[in-house]
Motif scaffolding. Structure first.
Motif, PDB file in Angstrom:
ATOM      1  N   ALA A  46       0.854  -1.179   0.000  1.00 16.71           N
ATOM      2  CA  ALA A  46       0.000   0.000   0.000  1.00 16.71           C
ATOM      3  C   ALA A  46       0.897   1.238   0.000  1.00 16.71           C
ATOM      4  O   ALA A  46       1.947   1.262   0.642  1.00 16.71           O
ATOM      5  N   SER A  47       0.480   2.227  -0.737  1.00 12.92           N
ATOM      6  CA  SER A  47       1.237   3.473  -0.801  1.00 12.92           C
ATOM      7  C   SER A  47       1.058   4.257   0.495  1.00 12.92           C
ATOM      8  O   SER A  47      -0.032   4.316   1.048  1.00 12.92           O
ATOM      9  N   VAL A  48       2.158   4.824   0.981  1.00 14.94           N
ATOM     10  CA  VAL A  48       2.090   5.675   2.165  1.00 14.94           C
ATOM     11  C   VAL A  48       2.190   7.129   1.730  1.00 14.94           C
ATOM     12  O   VAL A  48       2.783   7.447   0.704  1.00 14.94           O
ATOM     13  N   THR A  64       9.579   6.217  10.764  1.00 17.77           N
ATOM     14  CA  THR A  64       8.238   5.643  10.860  1.00 17.77           C
ATOM     15  C   THR A  64       7.845   4.869   9.600  1.00 17.77           C
ATOM     16  O   THR A  64       6.886   4.104   9.618  1.00 17.77           O
ATOM     17  N   VAL A  65       8.599   5.049   8.513  1.00 20.20           N
ATOM     18  CA  VAL A  65       8.290   4.367   7.257  1.00 20.20           C
ATOM     19  C   VAL A  65       8.932   2.984   7.283  1.00 20.20           C
ATOM     20  O   VAL A  65      10.134   2.844   7.480  1.00 20.20           O
ATOM     21  N   GLU A  66       8.095   1.960   7.098  1.00 24.00           N
ATOM     22  CA  GLU A  66       8.589   0.579   7.097  1.00 24.00           C
ATOM     23  C   GLU A  66       9.186   0.249   5.733  1.00 24.00           C
ATOM     24  O   GLU A  66       8.516   0.357   4.711  1.00 24.00           O
ATOM     25  N   VAL A  80       5.763   5.214  -1.893  1.00 28.01           N
ATOM     26  CA  VAL A  80       5.396   6.505  -1.333  1.00 28.01           C
ATOM     27  C   VAL A  80       4.699   7.304  -2.424  1.00 28.01           C
ATOM     28  O   VAL A  80       5.242   7.460  -3.525  1.00 28.01           O
ATOM     29  N   ASP A  81       3.504   7.795  -2.114  1.00 26.47           N
ATOM     30  CA  ASP A  81       2.725   8.569  -3.088  1.00 26.47           C
ATOM     31  C   ASP A  81       2.648   7.850  -4.440  1.00 26.47           C
ATOM     32  O   ASP A  81       2.867   8.437  -5.490  1.00 26.47           O
ATOM     33  N   ASN A  82       2.410   6.540  -4.380  1.00 27.16           N
ATOM     34  CA  ASN A  82       2.261   5.675  -5.561  1.00 27.16           C
ATOM     35  C   ASN A  82       3.528   5.554  -6.405  1.00 27.16           C
ATOM     36  O   ASN A  82       3.458   5.206  -7.577  1.00 27.16           O
TER      37      ASN A  82
END
Length: 99
Positions: A46-48, A64-66, A80-82
């Protein structure tokens, strides 16, 4: 004469800095990039969203980003952001944006 020496010294420092920046460029072989693309395609994430973070090579991602592992590859990935980005796990800096 002094002015010329200072100008020459400043020019050399500028060139040395550019060389150091170029040395940090990461080169990913086409074969390895294909492996990464195929793995990422089979293991979708999933995009964060990271408000305020620009996606550029050299940008450090927050703790915090896995980051996800790609088998037999030094770098980790995240979406990230697709956009899929490869990240150096030691520095958490983006080394490549996969198009």
């Amino acid at each position: 004469m002094r002015l010329h020496l200072k100008t020459a010294a400043a020019g050399l420092l500028l060139l040395a800095g550019m060389g150091a920046a170029a040395a940090q460029d990461v080169i990913i072989e086409p074969q390895q990039e294909t492996i990464i693309r195929e793995y990422v395609h089979k293991q979708p994430l999933a995009s964060v969203k990271l408000p305020g973070v620009e996606l550029n090579v050299g940008t450090a991602l927050p703790d915090t980003v896995e980051l996800r592992e790609v088998p037999n590859v030094k770098y980790r990935y995240v979406v990230v952001d697709n956009q899929t980005v490869l990240v150096d796990p030691g520095t958490r800096k983006i080394v490549k944006i996969i198009q």
